[in-house]
Design an enzyme around this catalytic site. Structure first.
Site, short mmCIF file in Angstrom:
data_model
loop_
_atom_site.label_atom_id
_atom_site.label_comp_id
_atom_site.label_asym_id
_atom_site.label_seq_id
_atom_site.Cartn_x
_atom_site.Cartn_y
_atom_site.Cartn_z
N TYR A 273 -2.91 -8.83 16.36
CA TYR A 273 -1.88 -8.28 17.26
C TYR A 273 -1.79 -9.11 18.53
O TYR A 273 -0.90 -8.91 19.34
CB TYR A 273 -2.20 -6.81 17.57
CG TYR A 273 -2.27 -5.98 16.30
CD1 TYR A 273 -1.10 -5.54 15.67
CD2 TYR A 273 -3.49 -5.68 15.70
CE1 TYR A 273 -1.16 -4.82 14.49
CE2 TYR A 273 -3.57 -4.96 14.52
CZ TYR A 273 -2.40 -4.54 13.91
OH TYR A 273 -2.46 -3.84 12.73
N LYS B 164 -11.37 -7.59 6.29
CA LYS B 164 -11.15 -6.77 7.48
C LYS B 164 -12.07 -5.60 7.53
O LYS B 164 -12.51 -5.14 6.48
CB LYS B 164 -9.70 -6.33 7.55
CG LYS B 164 -9.33 -5.28 6.49
CD LYS B 164 -7.87 -5.03 6.47
CE LYS B 164 -7.51 -3.84 7.29
NZ LYS B 164 -6.16 -3.37 7.01
N LYS C 48 -12.26 -4.94 2.16
CA LYS C 48 -11.74 -4.03 3.18
C LYS C 48 -12.68 -2.83 3.29
O LYS C 48 -12.89 -2.11 2.32
CB LYS C 48 -10.34 -3.58 2.78
CG LYS C 48 -9.77 -2.54 3.72
CD LYS C 48 -8.29 -2.33 3.49
CE LYS C 48 -7.78 -1.21 4.39
NZ LYS C 48 -6.34 -1.00 4.24
N GLU D 115 -16.32 -7.66 -4.77
CA GLU D 115 -14.89 -7.35 -4.65
C GLU D 115 -14.07 -8.64 -4.63
O GLU D 115 -13.03 -8.75 -5.27
CB GLU D 115 -14.60 -6.57 -3.36
CG GLU D 115 -14.88 -5.08 -3.45
CD GLU D 115 -13.78 -4.32 -4.20
OE1 GLU D 115 -12.82 -4.94 -4.66
OE2 GLU D 115 -13.91 -3.09 -4.33
N ARG E 209 -10.86 7.78 3.41
CA ARG E 209 -10.62 6.70 2.46
C ARG E 209 -11.91 6.14 1.85
O ARG E 209 -11.91 5.06 1.27
CB ARG E 209 -9.88 5.56 3.15
CG ARG E 209 -8.57 5.95 3.81
CD ARG E 209 -7.60 4.77 3.78
NE ARG E 209 -6.52 4.84 4.75
CZ ARG E 209 -5.51 5.69 4.71
NH1 ARG E 209 -5.44 6.59 3.76
NH2 ARG E 209 -4.56 5.66 5.63
N CYS F 118 0.87 -1.17 0.00
CA CYS F 118 0.00 0.00 0.00
C CYS F 118 0.91 1.22 0.00
O CYS F 118 2.06 1.13 0.40
CB CYS F 118 -0.90 0.00 1.24
SG CYS F 118 -2.23 1.22 1.10
C1 PBG Z 1 -2.97 0.28 4.81
C2 PBG Z 1 -3.56 -0.54 5.88
C3 PBG Z 1 -4.37 -0.16 6.95
C4 PBG Z 1 -4.55 -1.27 7.73
C5 PBG Z 1 -3.87 -2.31 7.12
N1 PBG Z 1 -3.28 -1.84 5.96
C6 PBG Z 1 -4.89 1.16 7.34
C7 PBG Z 1 -5.91 1.85 6.56
O1 PBG Z 1 -6.40 1.38 5.55
O2 PBG Z 1 -6.17 2.98 6.95
C8 PBG Z 1 -5.30 -1.32 9.02
C9 PBG Z 1 -4.88 -2.37 9.97
C10 PBG Z 1 -5.29 -2.16 11.36
O3 PBG Z 1 -6.09 -1.28 11.72
O4 PBG Z 1 -4.81 -2.94 12.19
N2 PBG Z 1 -3.85 0.75 3.85
#
Ligand code: PBG
Length: 352
Positions: free
Chosen positions: A343, A278, A225, A263, A247, A146
């Protein structure tokens, strides 16, 4: 010929034959508590299991040496310099975890997110350092692809201006994502995990990987996502808060389950080998539906906010730590995820 309810289909005086009644016996013949009487009994009939090898632990890599900086909103999670990340990886391998998901915090950011795809980028160097250590050979190294950690504006793609309006430009971003994936694979990533949510990225990444001879590097797409408030603590951890706007023009609307299936289907068609969904806990219906529809391996990402909210409750003594942590992970497995990015991986593994 079987009857509707899976019975033999014979009916006597409009009632199902005995064979059927025997099959669906009810109380008092049936007492479901019989199989809950002891730990051994419960273990025998347990339907879902958690193993350390199905857990993936995220690492946030920063510049410098000897750095272990705790993230304020994520107790127990650190920004680590490469030398410390190597030690952390050894610990994770010792616990039998499945893999590490690497995020980078570069010292310098620019409009194009250059730090994401340069040969000596922070993640590329971390990948080489961890790969060079034979003690962590068993761990899968997964590169998060990313641009948001590397762009000065904090968006996941490059910004173009159209008639005074800023736009995260889809197609010009694809080339940069492909370059990022290729450079991570060349630096040693075992799996490439794009999390940007641009359209067409899986195809772009697949062909960029193939072009550098990485035909065997799988793509684990964050196919579904959602634009989520639960990423809040991550943005502190990865210093990736968008400097303007949000976003929502590329991540999905939380209300949309059917769109999530589209998706996923699209990413599979473009060549995704595995998918990630996620956040996890508020979206378990998505995981279940995806599991029922698609046959490729899939995972759930228990995101930063899910971790932080549980940690906050543990700190207050409001929830019992080990049980609540494992229950949250088990729910994700039960919903249908094969693996989980969490985590809690290091804390959960010794309990399994
Ligand atoms: C990058 C990304 C994000 C997360 C994983 N890859 C942040 C976002 O999209 O703002 C979030 C992971 C987390 O909250 O633990 N785009």
């Amino acid at each position: 010929m079987k009857g509707k309810g899976g019975c033999c289909g014979k009916y006597i005086a409009r009632r199902c034959c005995k064979l059927y009644t025997e099959r669906v016996m009810s109380f008092p013949a049936t007492r479901l508590r019989r199989l809950r009487t002891s730990a051994a009994m419960r273990s025998l009939v347990r339907e879902t299991h958690l193993e350390p090898s199905a857990l993936i632990y995220p690492l946030f890599i920063c510049e410098g040496e000897g750095i272990r900086r705790e993230i304020g909103s994520m107790p127990g999670v650190f920004n680590l310099s490469i030398d410390e990340a190597v030690k952390e990886a050894e610990q994770c391998a010792g616990l039998g975890l499945g893999g590490l998901l690497l995020f980078g915090l570069p010292d310098e950011k620019d409009e194009q997110g250059t730090g994401a795809y340069i040969d000596d980028g922070i993640v590329q160097r971390a990948l080489r350092a961890i790969k060079a250590n034979s003690a962590t050979r068993e761990l899968l190294l997964i590169g998060d692809v990313c641009l948001c950690e590397y762009t000065s504006h904090g968006h996941c793609g490059i910004i173009e201006q159209h008639e005074g309006q800023y736009e995260v430009a889809n197609d010009p971003t694809l080339e940069l994502l492909g370059k990022t994936a290729a450079s991570q694979a060349l630096a040693g990533a075992d799996i490439i995990a794009p999390s940007d949510m641009m359209d067409g990225r899986i195809e772009a990444i697949r062909s960029a990987l193939d072009a550098v001879g990485k035909h065997h590097t799988p793509v684990m797409s964050y196919a579904s996502k959602f634009a989520s408030a639960f990423y809040g603590p991550f943005r502190e951890a990865a210093d990736s808060t968008p400097q303007f706007g949000d976003r929502r023009s590329y991540q999905m609307d939380s209300a949309n389950r059917r769109e999530a299936m589209r998706e996923i289907a699209e990413d599979i068609e473009e060549g995704a080998d595995m998918i990630l969904m996620k956040p996890a806990m508020p979206y378990l219906d998505i995981v279940r539906e995806a599991r029922d529809r698609f046959d490729l391996p899939m995972g759930a990402y228990q995101v930063s906010g899910e971790y932080s909210m549980l940690q906050a409750a543990f700190a207050k003594g409001w929830l019992e730590k080990d049980r609540a942590m494992l229950e949250s992970l088990l729910g994700m497995r039960r919903a249908g995820s094969d693996f989980i990015v969490t985590y809690f991986a290091k804390e959960a593994a010794p309990l399994l």
